[in-house]
Design a protein around this motif. Sequence first.
Motif, PDB file in Angstrom:
ATOM      1  N   LEU A  76      81.438  86.911  28.542  1.00  0.00           N
ATOM      2  CA  LEU A  76      81.220  85.937  29.244  1.00  0.00           C
ATOM      3  C   LEU A  76      79.883  84.506  29.131  1.00  0.00           C
ATOM      4  O   LEU A  76      78.749  85.366  28.086  1.00  0.00           O
ATOM      5  CB  LEU A  76      80.488  86.084  30.862  1.00  0.00           C
ATOM      6  CG  LEU A  76      81.714  87.097  31.368  1.00  0.00           C
ATOM      7  CD1 LEU A  76      80.971  87.524  32.116  1.00  0.00           C
ATOM      8  CD2 LEU A  76      82.714  86.432  31.293  1.00  0.00           C
ATOM      9  N   TYR A 110      77.202  83.296  34.606  1.00  0.00           N
ATOM     10  CA  TYR A 110      78.102  83.427  34.045  1.00  0.00           C
ATOM     11  C   TYR A 110      78.932  82.888  33.915  1.00  0.00           C
ATOM     12  O   TYR A 110      79.641  82.773  35.567  1.00  0.00           O
ATOM     13  CB  TYR A 110      78.352  84.889  33.105  1.00  0.00           C
ATOM     14  CG  TYR A 110      76.804  85.895  33.557  1.00  0.00           C
ATOM     15  CD1 TYR A 110      76.591  86.134  32.021  1.00  0.00           C
ATOM     16  CD2 TYR A 110      76.285  86.706  34.595  1.00  0.00           C
ATOM     17  CE1 TYR A 110      75.365  86.686  31.795  1.00  0.00           C
ATOM     18  CE2 TYR A 110      74.557  86.957  33.979  1.00  0.00           C
ATOM     19  CZ  TYR A 110      74.549  87.124  33.216  1.00  0.00           C
ATOM     20  OH  TYR A 110      73.335  87.848  32.546  1.00  0.00           O
ATOM     21  N   PRO A 125      83.883  82.465  32.270  1.00  0.00           N
ATOM     22  CA  PRO A 125      84.769  83.311  31.788  1.00  0.00           C
ATOM     23  C   PRO A 125      85.390  82.103  30.650  1.00  0.00           C
ATOM     24  O   PRO A 125      85.929  81.679  29.501  1.00  0.00           O
ATOM     25  CB  PRO A 125      85.694  83.973  32.240  1.00  0.00           C
ATOM     26  CG  PRO A 125      85.634  82.843  33.866  1.00  0.00           C
ATOM     27  CD  PRO A 125      84.377  82.730  33.648  1.00  0.00           C
TER      28      PRO A 125
END
Length: 311
Positions: free
Chosen positions: A150, A170, A172
Amino acid sequence: MKQHIVRRYSRNPILTSADIPYPVETVHNAAVVKHDREYIMLFRSHLRTGRSIIGLARSDDGFRFTADPEPFLTPERDGPFAAYEEFGVEDPRVTQIENEYVITYSAYSRNGVRIALAKTKDFKQVEKVALITEADYRNVVIFPERFGGLYARLDRPHSEISPWSIWISYSPDLRFWGESQLIMKPVPYHWDEMKIGPGAPPIKTGRGWLSIYHGVFQTMDGSIYRLGVALHDLHDPAKIIGVGDSWILQPEDPWEITGYVHNVVFTCGAVPESDGTVKIYWGGADTVMCVGEASIEDLVALCVDHGRPAK
Ligand code: BMA
């Protein structure tokens, strides 16, 4: 004699409104990165409307910069960004992630201040990708590496209940962010007691990620913006190893003490060098750009050996 951990460049300020080939009132709060062999500076400028745009300047040595003929990022007039950039774009940060540069900046509008993310590979073509926060956020800096797959960022939401603090989130894909946690707070009756915010994107060192942040103290004469340092765990950046107890830079030069907003040093960028030093860039009094150098080891030692609690 007073010891300075950040050594100011003798020819500060390094860039002012007089150096810009289009009309601006200020040059401040700039991100700086190395691209090919050049130092690229993305700086904020107030216009005479009181609203801000972002310009670009280049340098061979990190000290002497020349501005491009046209601004680099300005508010969109159409499309999804337009409603959120109407009052201006401010305080850019740049992180190199693989072969791209990711730019985050504050987008101001009647709907509040939020953070937009743009990407470029060459500082010629730039693509605005997404607005990555809702309103009432500033100071988003992105780490250059992923953690457990991440991306991570430090950010600073503002709250009426809690002093303005540093959080981590965080993602992706750099677009959708979550798993947010508060990781660092101002300390009462301390130079950063009123509010803190991430400054330069974190720098990887052997002992952790070095983050240069700003802290604000309120006096009878208004607020004083200073810079400090924190060290985050190399593998888990939500874990803070130490926060330096003392500031590393405060307004002292005449162009830091007086200007558009007095008593301000504010950073959006720092460039680590192969000799173990870091060039720290800061806006002086929201009016001019300055640079200074420090030893990365000294900054890390301040966090580890002379720390204050993270929260
Ligand atoms: C902060 C931001 C910065 C500015 C600082 C001092 O809240 O607006 O852009 O440098 O105040 O005026």
